[in-house]
Design an enzyme around this catalytic site. Structure first.
Site, short mmCIF file in Angstrom:
data_model
loop_
_atom_site.label_atom_id
_atom_site.label_comp_id
_atom_site.label_asym_id
_atom_site.label_seq_id
_atom_site.Cartn_x
_atom_site.Cartn_y
_atom_site.Cartn_z
N LYS A 14 0.82 -1.21 0.00
CA LYS A 14 0.00 0.00 0.00
C LYS A 14 0.85 1.27 0.00
O LYS A 14 0.60 2.18 -0.77
CB LYS A 14 -0.90 0.05 1.24
N ARG A 89 -9.96 0.77 8.49
CA ARG A 89 -9.55 -0.59 8.80
C ARG A 89 -10.65 -1.38 9.48
O ARG A 89 -10.48 -2.56 9.75
CB ARG A 89 -8.35 -0.54 9.76
N ARG A 128 11.11 -6.66 5.43
CA ARG A 128 11.00 -5.24 5.76
C ARG A 128 11.48 -5.00 7.18
O ARG A 128 12.16 -4.01 7.45
CB ARG A 128 9.55 -4.77 5.58
N ARG A 134 11.29 -1.91 11.90
CA ARG A 134 9.95 -1.65 12.44
C ARG A 134 9.62 -2.71 13.46
O ARG A 134 9.67 -3.89 13.18
CB ARG A 134 8.92 -1.69 11.30
N ARG A 145 -1.24 -9.44 13.07
CA ARG A 145 -1.71 -8.39 12.15
C ARG A 145 -2.49 -8.98 10.98
O ARG A 145 -3.48 -8.42 10.53
CB ARG A 145 -0.53 -7.55 11.63
P1 ADP Z 1 0.63 -2.30 7.84
O1 ADP Z 1 1.89 -2.37 7.05
O2 ADP Z 1 0.51 -3.43 8.83
O3 ADP Z 1 -0.58 -2.16 6.99
P2 ADP Z 1 0.45 0.39 9.06
O4 ADP Z 1 1.73 1.10 9.00
O5 ADP Z 1 -0.67 0.89 8.19
O6 ADP Z 1 0.77 -1.13 8.82
O7 ADP Z 1 -0.10 0.34 10.57
C1 ADP Z 1 0.68 -0.15 11.64
C2 ADP Z 1 -0.16 -0.32 12.92
O8 ADP Z 1 -0.76 0.97 13.27
C3 ADP Z 1 -1.36 -1.26 12.82
O9 ADP Z 1 -1.00 -2.60 13.05
C4 ADP Z 1 -2.29 -0.69 13.90
O10 ADP Z 1 -1.91 -1.08 15.19
C5 ADP Z 1 -2.09 0.80 13.79
N1 ADP Z 1 -3.06 1.43 12.85
C6 ADP Z 1 -2.74 2.04 11.66
N2 ADP Z 1 -3.87 2.49 11.05
C7 ADP Z 1 -4.92 2.14 11.87
C8 ADP Z 1 -6.32 2.30 11.78
N3 ADP Z 1 -6.90 2.90 10.73
N4 ADP Z 1 -7.07 1.81 12.79
C9 ADP Z 1 -6.52 1.21 13.85
N5 ADP Z 1 -5.20 1.01 13.98
C10 ADP Z 1 -4.39 1.47 13.01
#
Ligand code: ADP
Length: 191
Positions: A14, A89, A128, A134, A145
């Site tokens: 994404k 989400r 990654r 991270r 996740r």
């Molecule tokens: P990923 O690569 O897992 O899609 P992100 O960088 O988008 O990761 O998000 C990392 C973490 O931040 C998620 O696992 C969650 O804990 C939190 N997070 C991010 N966006 C949201 C959201 N819209 N609602 C709830 N938690 C979120």
């Protein structure tokens, strides 16, 4: 406005594809994960709170995220559109986003769902984690996740499918191949 939701499991690409969309279509990037990580680095109250969920691979509660989004979607006259990356989400977040945009007399134009098989996802995330450090890209957190994604986030696809907005994109291939598939969809849209 051209408002895009980029949708997909953790590790589906994404962030990478969002950057390419921003470069080409000049959209405003709203990436909730990046914002939460920045808050955490600055040791804000929001960052400290969010971190308790992020390290476990769980979602940060909806009310916190929705409030954060409301503060971010402020009217800028020269904004051609948003790209929402990592948001919504949950179904609650999806409905909240529709309402927020309605208040601004706009709506979501298209939802691009990056479809990638699980076996590639875990592999990509572990790699990654090695590069970026991270702290949620560890094997155990990745597992939770992905579970959270299938349980809480994937059902949103039905929500957007019913609205006729969901477009599935094959997310396996080179970055440019995948972006080519995305461009073909977005270039056909009148906005
Ligand atoms: P990923 O690569 O897992 O899609 P992100 O960088 O988008 O990761 O998000 C990392 C973490 O931040 C998620 O696992 C969650 O804990 C939190 N997070 C991010 N966006 C949201 C959201 N819209 N609602 C709830 N938690 C979120």
């Amino acid at each position: 406005m051209l408002n895009i939701v980029i949708f997909g499991a953790p590790g589906s690409g994404k962030g990478t594809q969002s950057q390419k969309l921003i470069d080409k279509y000049h959209l405003t990037h709203i990436a909730t994960g990046d914002i939460l990580r920045a808050e955490r680095e600055n040791h804000t109250r929001l960052g400290e709170l969010a971190n308790q969920y992020m390290v476990k691979g769980q979602l940060v509660p909806d009310d916190i995220i929705i409030k954060m989004l409301e503060e971010l979607i402020v009217h800028k006259p020269d904004n051609v559109g948003y790209i929402f990356d990592g948001f919504p989400r949950t179904s609650n977040q999806g409905e909240a986003l529709d309402n927020m945009l309605l208040k601004k007399d706009t709506d979501i134009t298209v939802v691009l769902s990056l479809e990638v098989d699980d076996k590639y996802l875990t592999e990509r995330l572990i790699k990654r984690g090695e590069v970026s450090g991270r702290n949620d890209d560890t094997e155990e957190t990745i597992k939770s996740r992905l579970q959270v994604y299938y349980r809480q986030t994937a059902p949103l696809k039905d929500y957007y499918e019913k609205q006729g907005k969901l477009v599935r994109i094959n997310g396996v291939g080179t970055i440019d191949e995948i972006f080519g598939r995305i461009e073909r969809v977005v270039d056909k849209i009148n906005y």
